[in-house]
Design a protein around this motif. Structure first.
Motif, short mmCIF file in Angstrom:
data_model
loop_
_atom_site.label_atom_id
_atom_site.label_comp_id
_atom_site.label_asym_id
_atom_site.label_seq_id
_atom_site.Cartn_x
_atom_site.Cartn_y
_atom_site.Cartn_z
N GLN A 162 -97.34 -14.34 -36.33
CA GLN A 162 -96.32 -14.29 -37.36
C GLN A 162 -95.77 -15.70 -37.58
OE1 GLN A 162 -95.01 -11.44 -39.16
NE2 GLN A 162 -96.94 -10.60 -38.39
N VAL A 163 -95.65 -16.10 -38.84
CA VAL A 163 -95.15 -17.44 -39.15
C VAL A 163 -93.65 -17.48 -38.86
CG1 VAL A 163 -94.86 -19.19 -40.93
CG2 VAL A 163 -96.91 -17.76 -40.93
N ALA A 175 -98.28 -11.04 -45.65
CA ALA A 175 -99.09 -12.26 -45.67
C ALA A 175 -98.30 -13.36 -46.36
CB ALA A 175 -100.41 -12.03 -46.40
N PHE A 176 -98.17 -14.50 -45.69
CA PHE A 176 -97.50 -15.64 -46.31
C PHE A 176 -98.53 -16.46 -47.06
CE2 PHE A 176 -96.06 -20.20 -45.69
CZ PHE A 176 -95.23 -20.18 -46.80
N GLY A 196 -94.75 -12.61 -42.16
CA GLY A 196 -96.18 -12.35 -42.13
C GLY A 196 -97.00 -13.42 -41.46
N THR A 197 -98.31 -13.22 -41.48
CA THR A 197 -99.27 -14.16 -40.91
C THR A 197 -99.99 -14.86 -42.06
OG1 THR A 197 -101.24 -12.73 -40.86
CG2 THR A 197 -99.62 -12.44 -39.08
N ASP A 198 -101.02 -15.63 -41.72
CA ASP A 198 -101.80 -16.28 -42.78
C ASP A 198 -102.92 -15.38 -43.29
OD1 ASP A 198 -103.62 -16.28 -40.72
OD2 ASP A 198 -104.05 -18.43 -40.79
N VAL A 215 -96.16 -20.65 -35.36
CA VAL A 215 -96.42 -19.21 -35.33
C VAL A 215 -96.22 -18.68 -33.93
CG1 VAL A 215 -98.06 -19.42 -37.24
CG2 VAL A 215 -98.91 -19.44 -34.88
N ASP A 216 -96.02 -17.38 -33.86
CA ASP A 216 -95.82 -16.69 -32.58
C ASP A 216 -97.17 -16.50 -31.88
OD1 ASP A 216 -95.17 -14.57 -30.58
OD2 ASP A 216 -93.27 -14.50 -31.66
#
Length: 470
Positions: free
Chosen positions: A214-215, A262-263, A244-246, A202-203
């Motif tokens: 962000q993934v 969202a992932f 997205g993020t988690d 992730v960033d």
């Protein structure tokens, strides 16, 4: 009073107003947001944010309801003649920890694996419910892909006990805990707690804070692979985009106008959410924006056609995702859908849930997935994710299903299996830490408002006294 003094008072008041409003609506938000952005960069030296990243401070709970089937009402042809009883909730506390954390040499991204641990919460579960409860389900083994099921039957022909389960549509799982957590001996895996050994990258937000968490990569790929088909021209489809993020952290400085993503590893794809669908609310006296997962993520559209894993696209129904190529569900045709098919409630009659669910209760607020986010920091303070798992039941999958009906639209039927809610809210300790971070802005804002009010009063006083002397 000397008119020059009155004019000076009015000028001072005007200066207070101009300076106060300029700082309040101009310089202050930028100064504060820049400071917050600096503190939110994912770095080992930013202790608070790094500690939150390593071990999620928001207590999470999984609430699971099982649809127990009474097949004495089954007519042998239509699943919706089965009478279901909703049992639960069975509540599990979830703890998330990240392992093997490693920052890149330039500090722009970080890799890790995610560990999840589950503990049964008897106090929050339904009265008298136990993780050792046995529940009669419509046989989930029938959800196994046909080729795999045929191989399974062939391999067990000499085992009378194994074959006996195909004589009935009911299969009694060992316990709800075996099914959800430890891994049922027949399914060979758990629904909820299967280990994810894939690496996330992730960033960190170092080079661009808008990309915070962000993934960038999952399972060594920058897109979702091996699950959903690409576009006809070979380009990456909407379904395969890793965005997205988690859903525990977003970029700081949210305005409410953004679309956030969202992932979701359980579904093997990214969903988008928008603000303004449901009313905002305060979480532990902290104002938040409520972002809601959009119905359009699931509706039957040209953009979403990549979710169809059937040979004939007409066999794919709106709002149901076949997970047969996804994670722990690989090889089993479990159909994931939003809670009670709220984007396509006609499915209630198809599955027989219309007997136990009031269609008037199928609303965005009751059945939608949402996140309450503190906009200045981007921290998710409260969230509720809602999901149903259903079993795709095929005619002739096993002898007991030889009379299962089909129609001109679908050559399978759908049996409801599990309803799952994942919910979490920030605890008191971390809410206080966040309030402390936000406190300086509140103080500065209050001081500037007082300054503006004083300026208005000074102008009013000077004008009043000036005209009184005329």
């Amino acid at each position: 009073m000397n008119p020059k003094i009155l004019i000076a008072i009015g000028v001072i008041g005007a200066a207070f107003i101009i300076i106060g409003m300029s700082v309040l609506f101009g310089a202050l938000p930028k100064i504060v947001q820049d400071k917050v952005n600096e503190q939110m960069v994912l770095d080992e030296n930013n202790t608070d944010i790094y500690d939150m990243f390593k071990s999620l401070p928001v207590p999470l709970q999984f609430r699971i309801w099982a649809f127990e089937a009474d097949v004495s009402t089954f007519d042998g042809q239509h699943i919706n003649t089965i009478t279901y009883k909703k049992r639960g909730p069975y509540v599990y506390n979830e703890q998330r920890n990240k392992s093997f954390i490693e920052f890149s040499s330039d500090g722009n991204n970080v890799s890790y694996t995610l560990d999840k641990y589950y503990t049964f919460n008897k106090d929050e579960s339904c009265p008298g419910c136990s993780k050792d409860d046995k529940i009669n389900f419509f046989n989930p083994l029938f959800a196994m892909e046909q080729a795999n099921l045929d191989s399974f039957i062939e391999a067990n022909k000499k085992d009378p006990e194994t074959l006996r389960m195909f004589e009935s549509l009911i299969y009694n799982f060992d316990t709800i805990d075996d099914l959800l957590i430890t891994g049922n001996s027949n399914l060979g895996q758990s629904i909820l707690a299967s280990k994810d050994f894939n690496t996330f990258i992730v960033d960190t937000g170092k080079s661009d804070i808008k990309q915070l968490e962000q993934v960038l990569s999952y399972a060594d790929n920058s897109e979702i692979t091996g699950v959903w088909p690409n576009n006809d021209d070979g380009s990456t489809s909407r379904c395969n985009k890793l965005i997205g993020t988690d859903a525990t952290q977003y970029a700081p400085g949210l305005t409410g106008d953004e679309t956030i993503w969202a992932f979701e590893t359980l579904l093997c794809y990214s969903l988008y959410a928008k603000h303004g669908i449901l009313p905002d609310r305060d979480v532990k006296d902290i104002p938040t924006y409520r972002y809601t997962i959009m119905k359009e993520n699931f509706l039957e559209t040209l953009e979403n056609s990549c979710f169809c894993l059937e040979d004939d696209i007409k066999q794919c129904t709106s709002g149901m995702l076949n997970l047969k190529k996804c994670g722990a569900a690989i090889g089993f045709e479990f159909l994931a859908s939003p809670a009670y098919f709220f984007e396509a409630p006609e499915h209630l009659k198809w599955t027989g849930l219309d007997k136990i669910v009031n269609i008037d209760d199928i609303t965005e607020e009751n059945c939608g997935t949402f996140f309450d986010i503190e906009p200045q920091t981007g921290i998710v303070l409260n969230a509720e994710k809602k999901l149903m798992l259903n079993i795709k039941v095929r005619p002739n999958a096993v002898p007991a299903l030889k009379d299962l009906a089909t129609d001109k639209y679908f050559n399978y039927q759908v049996s409801p299996f599990l309803y799952i809610e994942e919910a979490g809210g920030i605890d008191d300790e971390n809410a206080k830490k966040l309030k402390d971070k936000l406190y300086p802005k509140k103080v500065a804002t209050a001081a500037l408002i007082i300054m503006i009010v004083v300026g208005v009063l000074l102008i009013c006083v000077s004008v009043f006294l000036y005209f009184r002397q005329l």
